[in-house]
Design a protein around this motif. Structure first.
Motif, PDB file in Angstrom:
ATOM      1  N   MET A  37       0.829  -1.198   0.000  1.00 45.68           N
ATOM      2  CA  MET A  37       0.000   0.000   0.000  1.00 45.68           C
ATOM      3  C   MET A  37       0.864   1.249   0.000  1.00 45.68           C
ATOM      4  SD  MET A  37      -2.883   1.318   2.773  1.00 45.68           S
ATOM      5  CE  MET A  37      -1.674   1.987   3.941  1.00 45.68           C
ATOM      6  N   LEU A  38       1.898   1.266   0.828  1.00 43.26           N
ATOM      7  CA  LEU A  38       2.782   2.420   0.898  1.00 43.26           C
ATOM      8  C   LEU A  38       3.499   2.644  -0.429  1.00 43.26           C
ATOM      9  CD1 LEU A  38       4.400   1.957   4.431  1.00 43.26           C
ATOM     10  CD2 LEU A  38       2.430   3.358   3.804  1.00 43.26           C
ATOM     11  N   GLU A  39       3.901   1.561  -1.071  1.00 43.61           N
ATOM     12  CA  GLU A  39       4.648   1.658  -2.329  1.00 43.61           C
ATOM     13  C   GLU A  39       3.750   2.078  -3.491  1.00 43.61           C
ATOM     14  OE1 GLU A  39       7.279  -1.218  -5.323  1.00 43.61           O
ATOM     15  OE2 GLU A  39       6.613  -1.956  -3.369  1.00 43.61           O
ATOM     16  N   SER A  40       2.544   1.503  -3.538  1.00 41.66           N
ATOM     17  CA  SER A  40       1.660   1.743  -4.682  1.00 41.66           C
ATOM     18  C   SER A  40       0.770   2.967  -4.515  1.00 41.66           C
ATOM     19  CB  SER A  40       0.769   0.515  -4.907  1.00 41.66           C
ATOM     20  OG  SER A  40      -0.153   0.357  -3.827  1.00 41.66           O
ATOM     21  N   GLY A  41       0.523   3.340  -3.260  1.00 41.52           N
ATOM     22  CA  GLY A  41      -0.405   4.429  -3.004  1.00 41.52           C
ATOM     23  C   GLY A  41      -1.852   4.021  -3.125  1.00 41.52           C
ATOM     24  N   GLU A  42      -2.105   2.701  -3.174  1.00 39.34           N
ATOM     25  CA  GLU A  42      -3.463   2.193  -3.311  1.00 39.34           C
ATOM     26  C   GLU A  42      -3.848   1.351  -2.099  1.00 39.34           C
ATOM     27  OE1 GLU A  42      -3.802   0.057  -6.937  1.00 39.34           O
ATOM     28  OE2 GLU A  42      -3.300   1.787  -8.204  1.00 39.34           O
ATOM     29  N   ARG A  43      -5.030   1.610  -1.547  1.00 39.99           N
ATOM     30  CA  ARG A  43      -5.498   0.845  -0.394  1.00 39.99           C
ATOM     31  C   ARG A  43      -5.915  -0.559  -0.818  1.00 39.99           C
ATOM     32  NH1 ARG A  43     -10.091   4.356   2.291  1.00 39.99           N
ATOM     33  NH2 ARG A  43     -10.452   2.313   3.228  1.00 39.99           N
ATOM     34  N   PRO A  44      -5.603  -1.567  -0.006  1.00 45.74           N
ATOM     35  CA  PRO A  44      -6.005  -2.935  -0.350  1.00 45.74           C
ATOM     36  C   PRO A  44      -7.484  -3.210  -0.096  1.00 45.74           C
ATOM     37  CG  PRO A  44      -4.844  -2.923   1.739  1.00 45.74           C
ATOM     38  CD  PRO A  44      -4.731  -1.530   1.180  1.00 45.74           C
ATOM     39  N   LEU A  45      -8.096  -2.453   0.806  1.00 42.98           N
ATOM     40  CA  LEU A  45      -9.497  -2.666   1.189  1.00 42.98           C
ATOM     41  C   LEU A  45     -10.211  -1.327   1.241  1.00 42.98           C
ATOM     42  CD1 LEU A  45      -8.866  -5.149   4.172  1.00 42.98           C
ATOM     43  CD2 LEU A  45      -9.433  -5.754   1.803  1.00 42.98           C
ATOM     44  N   ASP A  46     -11.461  -1.303   0.750  1.00 41.62           N
ATOM     45  CA  ASP A  46     -12.214  -0.053   0.773  1.00 41.62           C
ATOM     46  C   ASP A  46     -12.909   0.146   2.117  1.00 41.62           C
ATOM     47  OD1 ASP A  46     -14.451  -1.740   0.742  1.00 41.62           O
ATOM     48  OD2 ASP A  46     -14.854  -1.409  -1.386  1.00 41.62           O
ATOM     49  N   ASP A  47     -13.550   1.301   2.271  1.00 37.15           N
ATOM     50  CA  ASP A  47     -14.190   1.642   3.544  1.00 37.15           C
ATOM     51  C   ASP A  47     -15.221   0.601   3.955  1.00 37.15           C
ATOM     52  OD1 ASP A  47     -12.667   3.912   3.527  1.00 37.15           O
ATOM     53  OD2 ASP A  47     -14.346   5.327   3.602  1.00 37.15           O
ATOM     54  N   ALA A  48     -16.049   0.168   3.004  1.00 39.02           N
ATOM     55  CA  ALA A  48     -17.116  -0.773   3.339  1.00 39.02           C
ATOM     56  C   ALA A  48     -16.555  -2.080   3.880  1.00 39.02           C
ATOM     57  CB  ALA A  48     -17.981  -1.038   2.098  1.00 39.02           C
ATOM     58  N   THR A  49     -15.449  -2.538   3.304  1.00 38.99           N
ATOM     59  CA  THR A  49     -14.831  -3.787   3.760  1.00 38.99           C
ATOM     60  C   THR A  49     -14.224  -3.618   5.147  1.00 38.99           C
ATOM     61  OG1 THR A  49     -14.347  -4.384   1.466  1.00 38.99           O
ATOM     62  CG2 THR A  49     -13.127  -5.555   3.177  1.00 38.99           C
ATOM     63  N   LEU A  50     -13.663  -2.454   5.413  1.00 41.85           N
ATOM     64  CA  LEU A  50     -13.090  -2.202   6.740  1.00 41.85           C
ATOM     65  C   LEU A  50     -14.178  -2.117   7.811  1.00 41.85           C
ATOM     66  CD1 LEU A  50     -10.326   0.475   5.987  1.00 41.85           C
ATOM     67  CD2 LEU A  50     -10.079  -2.000   6.163  1.00 41.85           C
ATOM     68  N   LEU A  51     -15.323  -1.548   7.438  1.00 43.96           N
ATOM     69  CA  LEU A  51     -16.392  -1.352   8.413  1.00 43.96           C
ATOM     70  C   LEU A  51     -17.167  -2.633   8.706  1.00 43.96           C
ATOM     71  CD1 LEU A  51     -17.888   2.066   7.256  1.00 43.96           C
ATOM     72  CD2 LEU A  51     -16.820   1.605   9.469  1.00 43.96           C
ATOM     73  N   ALA A  52     -17.287  -3.518   7.710  1.00 43.42           N
ATOM     74  CA  ALA A  52     -18.185  -4.671   7.834  1.00 43.42           C
ATOM     75  C   ALA A  52     -17.945  -5.520   9.081  1.00 43.42           C
ATOM     76  CB  ALA A  52     -18.117  -5.523   6.570  1.00 43.42           C
ATOM     77  N   PRO A  53     -16.716  -5.990   9.343  1.00 45.81           N
ATOM     78  CA  PRO A  53     -16.542  -6.838  10.531  1.00 45.81           C
ATOM     79  C   PRO A  53     -16.745  -6.075  11.835  1.00 45.81           C
ATOM     80  CG  PRO A  53     -14.421  -6.372   9.519  1.00 45.81           C
ATOM     81  CD  PRO A  53     -15.464  -5.874   8.579  1.00 45.81           C
ATOM     82  N   ILE A  54     -16.513  -4.774  11.821  1.00 44.74           N
ATOM     83  CA  ILE A  54     -16.726  -3.975  13.033  1.00 44.74           C
ATOM     84  C   ILE A  54     -18.208  -3.884  13.348  1.00 44.74           C
ATOM     85  CG2 ILE A  54     -16.292  -1.767  14.153  1.00 44.74           C
ATOM     86  CD1 ILE A  54     -13.771  -3.439  13.477  1.00 44.74           C
ATOM     87  N   THR A  55     -19.030  -3.683  12.303  1.00 42.92           N
ATOM     88  CA  THR A  55     -20.474  -3.595  12.538  1.00 42.92           C
ATOM     89  C   THR A  55     -21.032  -4.929  13.037  1.00 42.92           C
ATOM     90  OG1 THR A  55     -21.019  -4.153  10.235  1.00 42.92           O
ATOM     91  CG2 THR A  55     -20.704  -1.832  10.756  1.00 42.92           C
ATOM     92  N   VAL A  56     -20.469  -6.036  12.547  1.00 41.57           N
ATOM     93  CA  VAL A  56     -20.919  -7.352  13.015  1.00 41.57           C
ATOM     94  C   VAL A  56     -20.565  -7.540  14.476  1.00 41.57           C
ATOM     95  CG1 VAL A  56     -20.532  -9.836  12.805  1.00 41.57           C
ATOM     96  CG2 VAL A  56     -20.869  -8.456  10.745  1.00 41.57           C
ATOM     97  N   LEU A  57     -19.327  -7.269  14.836  1.00 42.10           N
ATOM     98  CA  LEU A  57     -18.877  -7.454  16.216  1.00 42.10           C
ATOM     99  C   LEU A  57     -19.606  -6.513  17.165  1.00 42.10           C
ATOM    100  CD1 LEU A  57     -15.055  -7.916  15.582  1.00 42.10           C
ATOM    101  CD2 LEU A  57     -16.702  -9.685  16.243  1.00 42.10           C
ATOM    102  N   GLU A  58     -19.914  -5.303  16.705  1.00 47.56           N
ATOM    103  CA  GLU A  58     -20.636  -4.362  17.563  1.00 47.56           C
ATOM    104  C   GLU A  58     -22.029  -4.907  17.887  1.00 47.56           C
ATOM    105  OE1 GLU A  58     -20.628   0.316  17.708  1.00 47.56           O
ATOM    106  OE2 GLU A  58     -21.861  -0.370  16.025  1.00 47.56           O
ATOM    107  N   GLN A  59     -22.673  -5.538  16.919  1.00 46.56           N
ATOM    108  CA  GLN A  59     -23.994  -6.108  17.183  1.00 46.56           C
ATOM    109  C   GLN A  59     -23.906  -7.271  18.180  1.00 46.56           C
ATOM    110  OE1 GLN A  59     -26.824  -6.492  13.753  1.00 46.56           O
ATOM    111  NE2 GLN A  59     -25.037  -5.795  12.579  1.00 46.56           N
ATOM    112  N   LEU A  60     -22.811  -8.019  18.127  1.00 50.18           N
ATOM    113  CA  LEU A  60     -22.629  -9.093  19.126  1.00 50.18           C
ATOM    114  C   LEU A  60     -22.563  -8.520  20.517  1.00 50.18           C
ATOM    115  CD1 LEU A  60     -21.918 -10.784  16.535  1.00 50.18           C
ATOM    116  CD2 LEU A  60     -20.225 -11.933  17.952  1.00 50.18           C
TER     117      LEU A  60
END
Length: 270
Positions: free
Chosen positions: A247-270
């Protein structure tokens, strides 16, 4: 590439310093640590790191990137946001946060500062996860991921180890998770939700004093299935570290916002 690291109490910090400063898998180096305890001093000696400070804010503007490895996701927002707002790339090493609100604040700070940010479980990138994701099973119907997690952990409960399970499931069944149903079965928390028409089941098994259940995943499709343990070898943190370096070399993120948020929203509901 000069990298700072905060969160030396986490074993992942040792893996990262060894890979970059001892094994030198790239030109990047950890040049600064945050902390004033014995663990931080040992890590500094291991990596030949002279710059050890008591607060991460002291390093803003003097490093090219930050890695946050603190065990408790509840502190990740306060550590990551100042660097992101200053335009410094940040890797938050699982979980991104211990609440959806904090996760969104981190992503907002990245947009405000025009900075790269990423976060994920190391389990997402290990070889067995790659094999599961590549399995030819036809149209996926169900995904089940099992592993250790303690709802009573001092590090924001189920977020600490549960992120490994939830993030692997997100890789195998990507998309926006629907409402989560939760039940307890003995010492196991079982969560179910639909994600793009796939039924996802997460099984969080509380470890005992004698050990813990290994990670395991099963993917059932229209034309086949795959079911296997997800093994973590001594270098299991390195694949995720390489994703960050790319990511640092290419300047491109490997995961978008939705992918980063998804597991957090699941765990928060737990």
């Amino acid at each position: 590439m000069r990298i700072a690291l905060v969160g030396t109490e986490n074993s992942h910090a040792d893996h990262i310093v060894r890979a970059l400063n001892v094994d030198q898998i790239s030109d990047a180096r950890v040049v600064a640590l945050v902390g004033d305890d014995e663990e931080t001093r040992k890590l500094a000696a291991l990596g030949g790191i002279a710059d050890v400070v008591s607060t991460s804010g002291e390093l803003i503007g003097s490093v090219d990137a930050l890695i946050v490895t603190n065990r408790d996701g509840a502190v990740h927002r306060e550590l990551a946001v100042p660097f992101l707002e200053a335009g410094t790339p940040v890797w938050v090493d699982k979980p991104l946060a211990a609440s959806t609100a904090d996760a969104r604040a981190i992503l907002d700070a990245a947009r405000l500062g025009g900075a790269l940010v990423t976060s994920y479980s190391a389990v997402r990138w290990v070889a067995d996860a790659d094999a599961l994701a590549a399995a030819q099973v036809g149209e996926v119907q169900t995904v089940t991921v099992t592993g250790p997690a303690d709802p009573d952990s001092e590090y924001s409960g189920i977020f600490f180890y549960g992120i490994h399970i939830a993030d692997l499931a997100q890789r195998l069944a990507p998309g926006e998770p629907g409402p989560v149903s939760v039940e307890r079965v003995g010492s196991t928390v079982v969560a179910r939700y639909l994600c793009n028409g796939v039924l996802v089941t997460l099984q969080f098994v509380k470890p005992t004093d004698d050990g813990r259940v290994p990670f395991h995943a099963a993917v059932v499709g229209r034309t086949g299935l795959v079911s296997q343990a997800v093994e973590l070898d001594a270098e299991y943190v390195v694949p995720g570290l390489k994703v960050f370096l790319k990511m640092l070399e290419s300047g491109e993120r490997p995961l978008d916002d939705a992918t980063l948020l998804a597991p957090i929203t699941v765990l928060e509901q737990l």
